[in-house]
Design a protein around this motif. Structure first.
Motif, short mmCIF file in Angstrom:
data_model
loop_
_atom_site.label_atom_id
_atom_site.label_comp_id
_atom_site.label_asym_id
_atom_site.label_seq_id
_atom_site.Cartn_x
_atom_site.Cartn_y
_atom_site.Cartn_z
N SER A 124 37.54 16.31 -5.28
CA SER A 124 36.48 16.53 -4.30
C SER A 124 36.23 15.23 -3.55
CB SER A 124 35.19 16.95 -5.00
OG SER A 124 34.09 16.91 -4.10
N ILE A 125 35.94 15.36 -2.25
CA ILE A 125 35.55 14.17 -1.49
C ILE A 125 34.15 13.73 -1.91
CG2 ILE A 125 36.96 14.82 0.51
CD1 ILE A 125 34.19 15.56 1.89
N LEU A 126 33.77 12.54 -1.51
CA LEU A 126 32.41 12.03 -1.69
C LEU A 126 31.62 12.20 -0.40
CD1 LEU A 126 33.22 8.73 -3.62
CD2 LEU A 126 32.22 10.81 -4.57
N PRO A 127 30.33 12.54 -0.52
CA PRO A 127 29.61 12.92 -1.73
C PRO A 127 30.12 14.25 -2.29
CG PRO A 127 28.09 12.46 0.11
CD PRO A 127 29.45 12.58 0.68
N THR A 128 30.06 14.39 -3.60
CA THR A 128 30.45 15.64 -4.26
C THR A 128 29.29 16.63 -4.14
OG1 THR A 128 29.74 14.61 -6.32
CG2 THR A 128 32.11 14.66 -5.88
N ALA A 129 28.96 16.95 -2.89
CA ALA A 129 27.83 17.83 -2.58
C ALA A 129 28.33 18.93 -1.66
CB ALA A 129 26.70 17.05 -1.92
N THR A 130 27.70 20.09 -1.74
CA THR A 130 28.20 21.29 -1.08
C THR A 130 28.40 21.09 0.42
OG1 THR A 130 27.07 22.57 -2.77
CG2 THR A 130 27.82 23.77 -0.83
N GLN A 131 27.41 20.51 1.11
CA GLN A 131 27.51 20.43 2.56
C GLN A 131 28.68 19.57 3.01
OE1 GLN A 131 23.78 18.33 2.28
NE2 GLN A 131 24.33 17.15 4.09
N TYR A 132 29.08 18.60 2.18
CA TYR A 132 30.22 17.75 2.50
C TYR A 132 31.52 18.37 2.01
CZ TYR A 132 26.85 14.08 3.65
OH TYR A 132 25.84 13.36 4.22
N ALA A 133 31.60 18.66 0.71
CA ALA A 133 32.87 19.06 0.11
C ALA A 133 33.32 20.45 0.54
CB ALA A 133 32.76 18.99 -1.42
N ARG A 134 32.38 21.41 0.59
CA ARG A 134 32.81 22.77 0.94
C ARG A 134 33.10 22.88 2.43
NH1 ARG A 134 29.15 26.87 -1.70
NH2 ARG A 134 28.15 27.28 0.28
N ASN A 135 32.30 22.23 3.26
CA ASN A 135 32.62 22.22 4.69
C ASN A 135 33.97 21.56 4.94
OD1 ASN A 135 30.46 23.61 5.92
ND2 ASN A 135 29.15 21.81 5.86
N HIS A 161 24.89 16.91 -8.85
CA HIS A 161 26.18 16.56 -8.24
C HIS A 161 25.94 15.72 -7.00
CE1 HIS A 161 25.44 19.67 -5.17
NE2 HIS A 161 25.00 20.40 -6.16
N GLY A 162 27.01 15.10 -6.52
CA GLY A 162 26.90 14.22 -5.36
C GLY A 162 27.47 12.84 -5.63
N GLY A 163 27.63 12.49 -6.92
CA GLY A 163 28.05 11.15 -7.28
C GLY A 163 29.50 11.07 -7.72
N VAL A 164 29.79 10.01 -8.47
CA VAL A 164 31.16 9.70 -8.89
C VAL A 164 31.29 9.90 -10.40
CG1 VAL A 164 32.93 7.91 -9.01
CG2 VAL A 164 31.42 8.03 -7.02
N SER A 165 31.99 10.95 -10.79
CA SER A 165 32.31 11.20 -12.19
C SER A 165 33.53 12.10 -12.25
CB SER A 165 31.13 11.86 -12.93
OG SER A 165 30.94 13.19 -12.47
N LEU A 166 34.20 12.07 -13.40
CA LEU A 166 35.34 12.96 -13.60
C LEU A 166 34.92 14.41 -13.44
CD1 LEU A 166 36.60 11.05 -16.74
CD2 LEU A 166 37.97 11.34 -14.68
N GLU A 167 33.73 14.74 -13.98
CA GLU A 167 33.25 16.14 -13.95
C GLU A 167 33.02 16.64 -12.53
OE1 GLU A 167 31.66 14.47 -17.91
OE2 GLU A 167 32.20 13.73 -15.93
N GLU A 168 32.54 15.77 -11.65
CA GLU A 168 32.23 16.17 -10.28
C GLU A 168 33.46 16.17 -9.38
OE1 GLU A 168 28.00 14.25 -9.18
OE2 GLU A 168 29.25 13.02 -10.50
N MET A 169 34.38 15.22 -9.62
CA MET A 169 35.46 14.98 -8.64
C MET A 169 36.77 15.68 -8.97
SD MET A 169 35.01 11.03 -7.35
CE MET A 169 36.12 11.28 -5.95
N ILE A 170 37.10 15.86 -10.26
CA ILE A 170 38.40 16.45 -10.62
C ILE A 170 38.18 17.92 -10.96
CG2 ILE A 170 40.33 16.37 -12.24
CD1 ILE A 170 39.97 13.37 -12.42
N ILE A 171 38.65 18.78 -10.08
CA ILE A 171 38.25 20.20 -10.12
C ILE A 171 39.47 21.12 -9.95
CG2 ILE A 171 35.82 19.96 -9.48
CD1 ILE A 171 36.61 20.14 -6.56
N PRO A 172 39.34 22.40 -10.39
CA PRO A 172 40.52 23.27 -10.49
C PRO A 172 40.87 24.03 -9.21
CG PRO A 172 38.61 24.34 -11.48
CD PRO A 172 38.16 22.98 -11.06
N PHE A 173 42.17 24.29 -9.07
CA PHE A 173 42.71 25.19 -8.04
C PHE A 173 43.80 26.01 -8.72
CE2 PHE A 173 45.92 26.34 -4.92
CZ PHE A 173 45.16 26.84 -3.86
N VAL A 174 43.61 27.35 -8.78
CA VAL A 174 44.48 28.20 -9.59
C VAL A 174 44.99 29.37 -8.74
CG1 VAL A 174 44.70 29.41 -11.78
CG2 VAL A 174 42.93 27.67 -11.52
#
Length: 515
Positions: A262-273, A497-510
């Motif tokens: 996920s890009i930073l910030p790991t927040a919906t308005q940034y990452a999903r857009n 969410h919004g910050g820097v962590s493994l949980e927020e940034m490394i995410i699945p695509f299946v």
């Protein structure tokens, strides 16, 4: 001592087996008939029952049904001469613990006992032993990991062991793993601080990220001969996906799985857009000011995902593609899409954004009941699994399998349980998120954040000439000094969410194909 009830009309012939068990400190009570067994059961507690299927009078299956009515959780091992399929099906349907075919040898009996009575202990001991060996390797990997792919592999390994240790009773092992995750997040923060902005430079090797995901991973999967369903589950962590993956596997077989950043910030308005536009936030603001909103702007920040997607398809030369976009924000809209799901078959691509997990994590800060239900990562996974089993999303997946859709499951960012506050000061125009802030004249604890004084270096919009971004590392959250204690007690141990962590940034695509 383990108490065994053995029911067989030829029990005298089993004397060697019974002596074998008694020598191993098992206490065995014997009965010659089903009726006698039920009488004994009414007076005595047993740990397990060995039950002959073929007995005169009350048959084994009839006795089994009576036992289950009286002691539903008592394990029963059915022993039979017959290999007829209907007897096996009847016994299994009545929830037997095991099924043995005569003649049985003593070691078969011992194996069945260990499988049913020592199962949890043996698994726990083996899992603990295996993790203790792996612990040293993970510690060594942590000291050496230095690429985005190695971080993905390390995080996946940590989650694998977290899920393995989840059901064992050794709290000490879980605590050790938690400390490894904390250490991993500290090192990961340093890695991101050092490398993140270089990923946007020309000719630099970079991971798949939010803004490149659609072009690099979704477009190659689109096929005129097969409709594709792309489901973006908001705020879904890698471990939550692993929790309900077995249910999806009932209907679909996995074709490929990656983790992306996920890009930073790991927040919906940034990452999903970024996913739907194929652009970084600074470019969205520059090219599509009519669709982009900054943190301090009034109004919804994710109201134009469909517009961004349309523009990206146009840019990729895919305007001819027949597609639909649906956003599910509540149960009612989910059920409505299920009712009309068959109409999606005419599309090349159907996109469903499912907001539930995001609502769950935010509601945790508002609702004490949810806060109790999701007090840690294990409970949070369990709650997600319970929701998924009963959600319209599962119905959509079942329907998409029946209709032959290719299924792509992904998310925009993850979330982390925040444990500790770090103080920050900003003016009245500073953004509100607990894991990142953007604004002018921000004052903060430098060791606790990644500070970006020039937002353009992270491809982020600048609210003014002097505005900057800060991102909380690890499991920290940003708190203002005024009314500090109340604020901290309210938000500590909530999912953000919004910050820097493994949980927020490394995410699945299946990517999955129907079974």
């Amino acid at each position: 001592m383990i108490n065994i009830l053995w029911v067989d009309d030829e029990i005298d012939l089993l004397k060697p087996h019974i002596l074998f068990l008694e020598q191993r400190q098992y206490n065995v009570t014997t009965c010659n008939s089903g009726m006698e067994a039920l009488e004994v059961l009414s007076d005595t507690n047993f740990d397990i029952v060995f039950l002959d299927e073929n007995m005169p009078g009350l048959s084994g299956l009839e006795t089994l049904n009576e036992i289950k009515e009286r002691r539903a959780n008592l394990p029963v091992v059915m022993i039979t001469k017959s290999e007829e399929e209907y007897i096996m099906e009847e016994a299994i349907g009545s929830k037997i613990a095991d099924y043995l075919i005569k003649p049985v040898n003593p070691n078969q009996i011992l194996l069945s006992l260990k499988k049913n009575l020592d199962h949890s202990r043996l698994i726990s001991e083996k899992t603990t032993s295996n993790y203790q060996q792996e612990f040293r390797k993970i510690a060594m990997d942590l000291a050496m990991v230095n690429s985005y792919q190695e971080w993905i592999e390390l995080y996946q390994k940590l989650i694998y062991w977290e899920l393995q240790l989840e059901d064992i009773e050794d709290v000490g092992m879980t605590d050790i793993l938690e400390s490894q995750k904390t250490e991993a997040n500290m090192q990961f923060g340093k890695f991101i601080e050092k490398n993140y902005q270089d990923w946007f430079l020309p000719h630099t090797e970079a991971p798949v990220m939010s803004h490149t995901l659609f072009k690099e991973k979704v477009v190659p999967e689109l096929n005129n001969a097969q409709p594709t369903l792309l489901v973006v589950i908001d705020n879904l962590r890698y471990d939550q996906w692993k929790a309900f993956e077995p249910i999806v596997n009932t209907y679909y077989k996995k074709e490929s799985e990656i983790s992306f950043y996920s890009i930073l910030p790991t927040a919906t308005q940034y990452a999903r857009n970024a996913i739907f536009s194929g652009l970084m936030p600074a470019d969205m603001e520059k090219l599509f000011p009519q669709y982009w909103k900054n943190d301090t702007d009034e109004g919804g920040k994710n109201l134009h995902e469909n517009d961004f997607l349309r523009e990206q398809l146009k840019r990729l030369g895919l305007s001819h593609l027949k597609y639909e976009y649906h956003k599910i924000t509540n149960l009612r809209s989910g059920k409505k899409l299920v009712e009309n799901f068959k109409s999606l078959k005419q599309n090349d691509l159907s996109v469903v954004v499912y907001n539930f997990v995001d609502m769950l994590s935010h509601s945790k800060t508002e609702m004490e009941v949810v806060k109790e239900l999701a007090s840690n990562d294990k409970a949070y996974r369990s709650l997600t699994l319970s929701w998924f089993k009963n959600s319209p999303l599962l119905e959509m997946i079942q329907l998409s399998q029946q209709l032959g859709f290719k299924l792509i499951l992904t998310t925009d960012h993850g979330t982390i349980n925040v444990k500790s506050p770090t103080k920050i000061i900003g003016d009245r125009d500073t953004s509100l998120n607990l894991r990142y802030k953007t604004g002018r004249s921000l004052t903060y604890q430098e060791k606790d954040v990644i500070a970006v004084k020039n937002p353009k270096s992270f491809n982020l919009p600048a609210l003014s000439m002097s505005s900057s971004f800060v991102f909380a590392k690890g499991d920290l959250f940003l708190a203002y000094p005024n009314n500090f204690n109340h604020y901290v007690s309210y938000y500590r141990n909530t999912y953000q969410h919004g910050g820097v962590s493994l949980e927020e940034m490394i995410i699945p695509f299946v990517v999955l194909q129907p079974k």
